[in-house]
Structure formats: structure tokens, C-alpha cells
Design a protein around this motif. Sequence first.
Motif, short mmCIF file in Angstrom:
data_model
loop_
_atom_site.label_atom_id
_atom_site.label_comp_id
_atom_site.label_asym_id
_atom_site.label_seq_id
_atom_site.Cartn_x
_atom_site.Cartn_y
_atom_site.Cartn_z
N LEU A 151 0.81 -1.21 0.00
CA LEU A 151 0.00 0.00 0.00
C LEU A 151 0.85 1.27 0.00
O LEU A 151 0.56 2.23 -0.72
N ILE A 152 1.91 1.28 0.78
CA ILE A 152 2.73 2.49 0.88
C ILE A 152 3.48 2.75 -0.44
O ILE A 152 3.65 3.90 -0.85
N ASP A 153 3.93 1.70 -1.10
CA ASP A 153 4.56 1.88 -2.41
C ASP A 153 3.60 2.61 -3.34
O ASP A 153 4.00 3.50 -4.10
N GLY A 154 2.32 2.24 -3.30
CA GLY A 154 1.34 2.85 -4.18
C GLY A 154 1.07 4.30 -3.82
O GLY A 154 0.84 5.13 -4.70
N GLY A 155 1.09 4.62 -2.52
CA GLY A 155 0.78 5.96 -2.08
C GLY A 155 1.96 6.90 -2.07
O GLY A 155 1.85 8.08 -2.41
N MET A 156 3.12 6.39 -1.67
CA MET A 156 4.31 7.23 -1.49
C MET A 156 5.32 7.06 -2.63
O MET A 156 6.22 7.87 -2.78
N GLY A 157 5.19 5.99 -3.40
CA GLY A 157 6.16 5.69 -4.44
C GLY A 157 7.29 4.83 -3.91
O GLY A 157 7.51 4.73 -2.70
N GLY A 158 8.02 4.17 -4.79
CA GLY A 158 9.12 3.32 -4.38
C GLY A 158 8.75 1.85 -4.44
O GLY A 158 7.66 1.46 -4.88
N THR A 159 9.67 1.00 -3.97
CA THR A 159 9.45 -0.45 -4.00
C THR A 159 9.81 -1.11 -2.67
O THR A 159 9.94 -2.32 -2.60
N GLY A 160 9.97 -0.32 -1.62
CA GLY A 160 10.36 -0.88 -0.33
C GLY A 160 9.36 -1.86 0.25
O GLY A 160 9.74 -2.88 0.83
N SER A 161 8.07 -1.58 0.09
CA SER A 161 7.04 -2.50 0.60
C SER A 161 7.15 -3.84 -0.10
O SER A 161 7.13 -4.90 0.53
N ARG A 162 7.27 -3.79 -1.43
CA ARG A 162 7.36 -5.03 -2.22
C ARG A 162 8.64 -5.80 -1.92
O ARG A 162 8.61 -7.01 -1.70
N ASN A 163 9.78 -5.10 -1.91
CA ASN A 163 11.05 -5.80 -1.69
C ASN A 163 11.12 -6.42 -0.31
O ASN A 163 11.64 -7.53 -0.14
N ALA A 164 10.59 -5.71 0.70
CA ALA A 164 10.59 -6.27 2.06
C ALA A 164 9.67 -7.48 2.14
O ALA A 164 9.98 -8.47 2.80
N ALA A 165 8.51 -7.38 1.46
CA ALA A 165 7.57 -8.51 1.45
C ALA A 165 8.20 -9.71 0.74
O ALA A 165 8.05 -10.86 1.18
N ASN A 166 8.91 -9.47 -0.35
CA ASN A 166 9.59 -10.55 -1.04
C ASN A 166 10.64 -11.19 -0.14
O ASN A 166 10.75 -12.43 -0.06
N ALA A 167 11.40 -10.36 0.58
CA ALA A 167 12.42 -10.89 1.49
C ALA A 167 11.78 -11.71 2.61
O ALA A 167 12.31 -12.75 3.02
N ALA A 168 10.63 -11.25 3.10
CA ALA A 168 9.93 -12.00 4.14
C ALA A 168 9.44 -13.34 3.60
O ALA A 168 9.47 -14.36 4.31
N ALA A 169 9.02 -13.35 2.34
CA ALA A 169 8.60 -14.61 1.72
C ALA A 169 9.80 -15.54 1.55
O ALA A 169 9.68 -16.76 1.71
N CYS A 170 10.97 -14.95 1.26
CA CYS A 170 12.20 -15.75 1.17
C CYS A 170 12.54 -16.35 2.53
O CYS A 170 13.00 -17.50 2.63
N ALA A 171 12.31 -15.58 3.59
CA ALA A 171 12.53 -16.09 4.94
C ALA A 171 11.56 -17.22 5.26
O ALA A 171 11.91 -18.19 5.95
N GLN A 172 10.33 -17.11 4.73
CA GLN A 172 9.35 -18.17 4.92
C GLN A 172 9.82 -19.47 4.27
O GLN A 172 9.59 -20.56 4.80
N ASP A 173 10.51 -19.37 3.16
CA ASP A 173 11.05 -20.56 2.49
C ASP A 173 11.99 -21.32 3.42
O ASP A 173 12.11 -22.55 3.33
N ASP A 174 12.67 -20.58 4.30
CA ASP A 174 13.61 -21.19 5.24
C ASP A 174 12.99 -21.43 6.61
O ASP A 174 13.71 -21.78 7.56
#
Length: 276
Positions: A151-174
Motif C-alpha cells: 500500500l505504501i509503495d502505491g501511495g508514497m512511491g518506491g518499492t520498499g514495501s514489495r522488496n521487504a515482502a519478497n524478502a519476508a517470503a524468502c525467509a518463509q522458504d527457510d
Amino acid sequence: MDLRPGRRGAPPRFVLRGVSEKNHEGKRTARERLAVEREKQKTAEKRRRGLIVGASVVCVLGLAAVIGVVAANAGKDDESDSAGPVVTPAGALGEDGTVIPVGKKDAKATLTVWEDFRCPACKAFEQAYGPTVNELTAAGQLKVEYHLVTLIDGGMGGTGSRNAANAAACAQDDGKFAAYHEVLFANQPMESDDAYADNDRLIELAGKVDGLDTPAFRSCVEDGRHNSWVAKSHEAFQKGGFTGTPTVLFDGENIYQDRSMTPEKLKQMVQEANKD
């Protein structure tokens, strides 16, 4: 200028009425101009504050409850960034595979959390309720279903929300989602600072979780392996009609509608559900 007779035997006096009245009028006009200018400044300040509030997260604290609302329009990731096959994290559940579960599957109470790692209100919720949620999941009384959005990426711009979510999903893999989830919120940058767009920063934070910083994790983060999955999770958020993060549901009921909600009250609700 008026000419009036003075006392008997004294020369006439000159009274400068016109000048005095002009000075008075000038002072009054100056005061009026100053008042108008002050009013303009107040209006401009109110407008400035309104814009700031409108572009940020509004957090309301009541009896230890944290109610977060993101006043920003939901946006979609750039197609070139989110293109590619949807790679679901290990152990993800739900009809669309966008749920990351924490806790025992047979727990009688369920907490559903929609959150954004750039969202200040989500961090506030984590700080206020995290210890209680961890206690209840460890006791087998509560399971949590996490949904990650951008949501914040959409409102404020950037990709931090997405990249952090991707990293969290990578952590879920482990099998280390919960621990990394806690680290991400504990080290969350300012909402306007898109620091989580930097994969090196996300990998650096993985060093705070035992055994997470591995070549496999690094590759997953740097390749954006779960970016399309994150986009799918955000799409589910939009389809659900939700407008702000965090959105927290207890057994399907939005507990943010209860302004008296506290960690202790949540704990009582979970214990009651387990009695039943």
C-alpha cells in the motif's frame, strides 16, 4: 488644521486634528492588514498540515489499542518489476496461496493480519500486540494468517514495501518468517524513506536472524523471486475491499472497529475461543 481661540489674553492655539486622525486611520489600516496576513498564514498552515496528514499514516492510540489507517491510494507495481511466474513461498496457505501461517494449524482462534512493512501503524501494532500474539501462538491457542501488501509503495512511491515482502517470503522458504518479520518492523525506516528498496539492507537485517543469511536467501532476495506473488497478495487485499493497513480480523471480525481493544482484551478473547 483647526484654528481655535485660546484663553483670554493668550495667542490662538493651533490644533492638528486632521493629522492626528490620519495617523489613527493609518494605524488602524496597518492592524487590519496585519490581521489579514495572519489569517492567510493560518489558512496556509492548515492546508499544509492537511496535505501531510493525507499522505501519511494516521495512528490512533486508545487504551493501548493501536488503530492504523493509511490515507493513500492503493497502487500496482510496475509491470516490468512484477512480471514473471508466481512463486508461492513454502508453506503458504489459502485458496490463492497468499497466506503465510504462524502457529499451530489446529489452534481454535485465528487472527488475520493484512500489513505493509513500510507502514508505521503496522509497526505500532506489532510493538503493542506482538508479545501477546507470540505468547498465544506459542501456547497453541492462536494461529495467525499474515497477508503482505504494498500500500505504501502505491501511495508514497518506491518499492520498499514489495522488496521487504519478497524478502519476508524468502525467509518463509527457510521457515524463519516470524523472526524476520519481527526484525523488519523493529528496524523499519521512516515512511517517506524507501530504505527497504535496497536489497543489501534487507540482507543485512537477515543477519539478525540465526541461520537466515545464506546464499539461497540472498539469491531469493536479489532475484525478486516472490515479487509476482507479492503483487498477487496485494491484489487479494484490493479485492477484499480493505483500504488501510494494518487490517486485523479476529475470527473474521474486524477488531479495529472496537476502540477499546487492548492486548489483554485480545488475550481474553482467544482464551474464550479455546474454552468453546
